[in-house]
Design an enzyme around this catalytic site. Structure first.
Site, PDB file in Angstrom:
ATOM      1  N   HIS A 115       0.826  -1.206   0.000  1.00 22.15           N
ATOM      2  CA  HIS A 115       0.000   0.000   0.000  1.00 22.15           C
ATOM      3  C   HIS A 115       0.861   1.257   0.000  1.00 22.15           C
ATOM      4  O   HIS A 115       1.851   1.339   0.716  1.00 22.15           O
ATOM      5  CB  HIS A 115      -0.878   0.040   1.258  1.00 22.15           C
ATOM      6  CG  HIS A 115      -2.051  -0.883   1.238  1.00 22.15           C
ATOM      7  ND1 HIS A 115      -1.929  -2.244   1.358  1.00 22.15           N
ATOM      8  CD2 HIS A 115      -3.380  -0.629   1.132  1.00 22.15           C
ATOM      9  CE1 HIS A 115      -3.139  -2.791   1.318  1.00 22.15           C
ATOM     10  NE2 HIS A 115      -4.032  -1.830   1.193  1.00 22.15           N
ATOM     11  N   ASN A 175       7.997  -4.166   3.690  1.00 24.42           N
ATOM     12  CA  ASN A 175       6.567  -3.840   3.741  1.00 24.42           C
ATOM     13  C   ASN A 175       5.938  -4.269   5.064  1.00 24.42           C
ATOM     14  O   ASN A 175       5.149  -3.528   5.653  1.00 24.42           O
ATOM     15  CB  ASN A 175       5.838  -4.518   2.568  1.00 24.42           C
ATOM     16  CG  ASN A 175       4.344  -4.284   2.573  1.00 24.42           C
ATOM     17  OD1 ASN A 175       3.887  -3.180   2.838  1.00 24.42           O
ATOM     18  ND2 ASN A 175       3.580  -5.322   2.289  1.00 24.42           N
TER      19      ASN A 175
END
Length: 234
Positions: free
Chosen positions: A79, A111
């Site tokens: 994201h 991440n």
């Protein structure tokens, strides 16, 4: 967006964030979020597990990324506008799962770890400032090779050749109750980072990101009006 868009290329507005899409690289140029204590507050009616990664059909199919591009690539669908920033409603969190808001990120060690630490830090800033403005995006930075020349090299994945950024940035502005503005800027390499490395190690002058990305952050505010940058008086 009272402080200005970083650029005006293929701007796409969602309910709770805005992005500019890079058709060539199939990854956003930037995403922009306005966060408050209320907007990031836990909402028991919001269930992230119900969200699915979804191709963004507002983008022409020539330039879209697909889930198949990420399959067996070795990269996470990372994201840019963090799902955890948009807990106000189920619709808001679902909109962060459009693939136009994703970029290929190293999973374990980035991440799921250090990048996630930075996202959590941004949310904590909503307890310090009444408004937090966050701009996030990819970077493709040059590296000197054995022949002494600089090259920009990055992997592409899948049939749509989705670019794998070499680095990612976040540029933040916090506005306190008296209207004072405080800026912070971070760049992290898209690689495994030891969890013990403090986030402050990744702070950089915001203009270094602007030059590298071809963007101007908070352009409607004179830098002289910003009280601190990375914690130092400006």
């Amino acid at each position: 967006m009272k402080y200005g868009f970083p650029s005006l290329d293929n701007v796409r507005s969602f309910d709770d964030y805005v992005l500019s899409y890079d058709r060539r690289n199939r990854v956003a140029h930037w995403v922009f979020e306005h966060l408050t204590k209320e907007s990031v507050k836990y909402n028991e009616s919001v269930d992230r597990s119900l969200c699915n990664f979804t191709p963004d059909e507002s983008i022409h199919h020539f330039f879209r990324s697909e889930n198949s591009d990420y399959l067996r690539s070795g990269y996470d669908r990372g994201h840019l506008a963090a799902a955890g920033n948009h807990k106000h409603s189920q619709k808001h969190v679902e909109q962060t799962f459009f693939l136009s808001n994703m970029a290929p990120q190293v999973g374990v060690g980035f991440n799921r770890d250090s990048w996630n630490r930075l996202e959590k830090y941004v949310r904590k800033l909503t307890k310090v400032y009444k408004n937090v403005y966050c701009c996030t995006g990819p970077l493709y930075l040059p590296r000197k090779e054995a022949d002494g020349k600089n090259y920009i090299k990055y992997e592409v994945i899948g049939a749509n050749h989705v670019a794998v950024p070499t680095h990612f940035f976040k540029v933040l502005v916090g506005e306190n109750n008296s209207g004072e503005l405080h800026m912070e800027a971070y760049v992290m390499p898209n690689q495994v980072i030891e969890n013990g490395v403090p986030l402050s190690n990744f702070q950089v002058p915001p203009e270094s990101i602007e030059r590298a990305a071809g963007l101007l952050f908070f352009d409607n505010v004179a830098r002289s009006k910003i009280k601190t940058i990375n914690g130092k008086k400006h």
